[in-house]
Motif scaffolding. Structure first.
Motif, short mmCIF file in Angstrom:
data_model
loop_
_atom_site.label_atom_id
_atom_site.label_comp_id
_atom_site.label_asym_id
_atom_site.label_seq_id
_atom_site.Cartn_x
_atom_site.Cartn_y
_atom_site.Cartn_z
N PHE A 1 0.84 -1.19 0.00
CA PHE A 1 0.00 0.00 0.00
C PHE A 1 0.88 1.25 0.00
O PHE A 1 1.82 1.36 0.80
N LYS A 2 0.56 2.19 -0.86
CA LYS A 2 1.22 3.50 -0.89
C LYS A 2 0.15 4.56 -0.65
O LYS A 2 -0.77 4.73 -1.45
N THR A 3 0.24 5.27 0.48
CA THR A 3 -0.80 6.20 0.89
C THR A 3 -0.19 7.58 1.14
O THR A 3 0.74 7.71 1.95
N ASP A 4 -0.73 8.61 0.46
CA ASP A 4 -0.22 9.98 0.58
C ASP A 4 -1.36 10.95 0.88
O ASP A 4 -2.52 10.70 0.54
N SER A 5 -1.01 12.05 1.49
CA SER A 5 -2.00 13.06 1.85
C SER A 5 -2.61 13.68 0.60
O SER A 5 -2.02 13.70 -0.47
N SER A 6 -3.84 14.20 0.78
CA SER A 6 -4.55 14.83 -0.33
C SER A 6 -5.41 15.96 0.20
O SER A 6 -5.95 15.88 1.31
N GLY A 7 -5.53 17.03 -0.57
CA GLY A 7 -6.43 18.14 -0.22
C GLY A 7 -6.09 18.79 1.10
O GLY A 7 -4.95 19.14 1.37
N GLU A 8 -7.11 18.94 1.96
CA GLU A 8 -6.93 19.67 3.22
C GLU A 8 -5.96 18.99 4.16
O GLU A 8 -5.31 19.65 4.97
N ASN A 9 -5.83 17.67 4.08
CA ASN A 9 -4.85 17.00 4.94
C ASN A 9 -3.44 17.44 4.59
O ASN A 9 -2.59 17.57 5.48
N SER A 10 -3.17 17.70 3.31
CA SER A 10 -1.85 18.17 2.89
C SER A 10 -1.55 19.54 3.47
O SER A 10 -0.39 19.89 3.71
N SER A 11 -2.60 20.31 3.71
CA SER A 11 -2.43 21.67 4.24
C SER A 11 -2.40 21.70 5.75
O SER A 11 -2.22 22.77 6.35
N GLY A 12 -2.61 20.54 6.39
CA GLY A 12 -2.62 20.50 7.84
C GLY A 12 -3.82 21.19 8.45
O GLY A 12 -3.78 21.65 9.60
N THR A 13 -4.93 21.29 7.70
CA THR A 13 -6.12 21.97 8.18
C THR A 13 -6.73 21.24 9.36
O THR A 13 -6.89 20.02 9.35
N SER A 14 -7.09 21.97 10.41
CA SER A 14 -7.68 21.37 11.59
C SER A 14 -8.95 20.61 11.23
O SER A 14 -9.77 21.09 10.46
N GLY A 15 -9.10 19.42 11.79
CA GLY A 15 -10.26 18.58 11.51
C GLY A 15 -9.99 17.54 10.45
O GLY A 15 -10.70 16.53 10.38
N TYR A 16 -8.97 17.76 9.62
CA TYR A 16 -8.62 16.80 8.56
C TYR A 16 -7.32 16.06 8.88
O TYR A 16 -6.77 15.37 8.03
N ARG A 17 -6.82 16.20 10.09
CA ARG A 17 -5.54 15.59 10.45
C ARG A 17 -5.73 14.15 10.93
O ARG A 17 -6.73 13.83 11.56
N VAL A 18 -4.75 13.33 10.62
CA VAL A 18 -4.78 11.94 11.08
C VAL A 18 -4.24 11.89 12.50
O VAL A 18 -3.41 12.73 12.90
N SER A 19 -4.70 10.93 13.29
CA SER A 19 -4.21 10.80 14.66
C SER A 19 -2.93 9.99 14.70
O SER A 19 -2.53 9.36 13.72
N GLY A 20 -2.28 9.99 15.86
CA GLY A 20 -1.05 9.24 16.03
C GLY A 20 0.18 10.01 15.58
O GLY A 20 0.12 11.19 15.22
N TYR A 21 1.29 9.30 15.54
CA TYR A 21 2.57 9.92 15.18
C TYR A 21 2.62 10.25 13.70
O TYR A 21 2.20 9.46 12.85
N THR A 22 3.13 11.45 13.38
CA THR A 22 3.51 11.80 12.01
C THR A 22 4.89 12.42 12.07
O THR A 22 5.22 13.12 13.03
N LYS A 23 5.68 12.18 11.05
CA LYS A 23 7.08 12.59 11.08
C LYS A 23 7.22 14.10 11.25
O LYS A 23 8.09 14.59 11.98
N SER A 24 6.34 14.86 10.60
CA SER A 24 6.42 16.32 10.69
C SER A 24 5.60 16.88 11.85
O SER A 24 5.67 18.07 12.13
N GLY A 25 4.80 16.03 12.49
CA GLY A 25 4.01 16.48 13.62
C GLY A 25 2.78 17.27 13.26
O GLY A 25 2.14 17.86 14.14
N ASP A 26 2.41 17.29 11.96
CA ASP A 26 1.28 18.11 11.55
C ASP A 26 0.06 17.28 11.14
O ASP A 26 -0.89 17.80 10.56
#
Length: 435
Positions: free
Chosen positions: A251-276
């Motif tokens: 599986f190859k999974t990448d951010s799209s749309g508002e998640n790429s912008s770090g918009t509040s409400g569209y963020r994934v939970s847990g650890y992310t390398k950039s913390g956003d």
């Protein structure tokens, strides 16, 4: 929706369509009443957060009507799915988060709940279009059926088998209804609190030879992620009762749309390398399944990259909807843990036995052990976890109880990244053909 309303709606829908249908539509129609009695217990053996234990018992009914198709070049039909659950035992302190049973306004378990799903379908040659209630089982989306009633989705799906040895599939999902809910929601991921109403997908299963199948699937959840899946499944027949199956998944999974912008409400939970909260993941697994007689031994390994957790549809973070509960197309998606945290590497093994080889048809058992390490979370790194699962199933083969199924699931998990848990599921199921 009450039982009476469901029955009336399905009956009038079928009568209305039958006026325009012919013998094929009627004679090819099927209806079954499925029943599932389900006991669920989950003991959170550490941590201070309530509850320390979830324990509930419920009875589920599933009326599944599938019509045939009208005659002609283009055939038309309709399916109906009526679901109802009845609470047999629950109580304050033992019910949480609509895991299996919906909650009322006081966050207690409701006495009963029900929902109705209708699906229109059109078929031409070897291509079928379905729109309405769907229960997908695809690498990029698997409906959860781990409690008394299944999770369902709403949208459209087209499946084509026009080309020999090639199955093409595509569609759009717009809403979901959780396994312990009557309310439909939009779509999200773990941690996401904003709803998306557009999950587009397409894929192909190519039977390269009679022993080798290649898969590719694409999915995009608007404003959250884009995912590509590649799979290879090969079965080597060593003898009449001996085989070796190889199952490779990526599986190859990448951010799209508002998640790429770090918009509040569209963020994934847990650890992310950039913390956003941005989705960035590569997950691969390899499994070998050796079968001889009634024995089956599985050995495998899975690796999750450390950009973020592995991500697929998960509505559990949407508030007040009871939408929790999701499944993943991974060998590591088990009773308690899924072993999909950022950086996690998991070795797993399973032994299963079909007692038909000993003259006891209908009886099957398995035990599985998984060990994950190198987990990254927001509170630490190089964490570990393990899980042991045991399953036992029996389907009565004859007599008054013929085809009645009994099952037991027992899981034990120790984790440095989550609460330690013990879980038991006991269920009985039976299906009655009505048409």
């Amino acid at each position: 929706m009450s039982r009476k309303e469901i029955a009336v709606t399905v009956a009038f829908g079928c009568i209305a369509l039958s006026h325009h249908a012919n013998a094929d539509f009627l004679s090819d129609s099927k209806a079954t009443l499925g029943m599932r009695n389900f006991y669920f217990s989950n003991d959170n053996r550490d941590g201070t957060a309530a509850p320390s234990k979830t324990e509930e018992w419920a009875q589920g009914f599933m009326l599944d009507f599938k019509s045939g198709y009208t005659d002609g070049t283009v055939g038309v039909g309709i399916d109906a799915l009526g679901l109802m659950g009845i609470t047999l035992d629950s109580g304050t302190g033992r019910h949480v988060g609509s895991s299996m049973i919906p909650s009322d306004s006081d966050n207690n378990a409701v006495d009963e709940w029900s929902r109705l799903g209708l699906t229109g379908k059109v078929k031409m040659s070897k291509t079928e279009l379905r729109y309405g209630t769907l229960i997908p089982k695809l690498p990029i989306l698997v409906a959860n059926d781990g409690r008394v009633l299944p999770q369902t989705f709403e949208g459209g799906q087209i499946t084509s088998g026009e080309f020999k040895d090639l199955t093409l599939i595509g569609g759009r999902i717009e809403h979901a209804t959780g396994r312990g809910s009557t309310d439909r929601t939009g779509l999200s991921v773990a941690g996401g609190t904003r709803e998306s109403n557009k999950f587009d997908f397409a894929g192909a299963d190519w039977k390269v030879t009679k022993d080798l199948t290649a898969q590719y699937y694409y999915a995009n959840l608007d404003d959250y992620y884009t995912q590509h899946f590649f799979g290879l499944i090969h079965t080597l027949m060593i003898s009449d009762n001996q085989s070796l199956k190889t199952d490779l998944r990526y599986f190859k999974t990448d951010s799209s749309g508002e998640n790429s912008s770090g918009t509040s409400g569209y963020r994934v939970s847990g650890y992310t390398k950039s913390g956003d909260g941005e989705i960035d993941n590569r997950t691969w697994s390899a499994a070998l399944i050796y079968t001889v007689g009634g024995h089956a031994v599985t050995a495998g390994y899975q690796s999750v990259s450390d950009g973020s957790n592995f991500t697929q549809l998960n509505q559990g973070s949407l508030l007040d909807k009871g939408a929790g509960g999701s499944s993943l197309y991974l060998y590591t998606d088990r009773l308690i843990q899924s072993f999909t945290r950022a950086g996690e590497n998991t070795a797993f093994g399973q032994y299963a036995y079909d007692f038909a080889a000993l003259g006891i048809p209908g009886l099957k058992a398995s035990v599985m052990y998984l060990s994950g390490h190198n987990i990254k979370t927001t509170s630490g790194s190089d964490q570990k976890e393990w899980e042991r699962d045991f399953t036992l199933d029996y389907v009565v083969q004859s007599g008054a109880l013929k085809n009645v199924g009994f099952g037991w699931r027992n899981g034990k998990s120790n984790s440095e990244a989550a609460r330690n848990q013990d879980q038991n599921r006991v269920f009985m199921s039976y299906s009655i053909p009505l048409l």
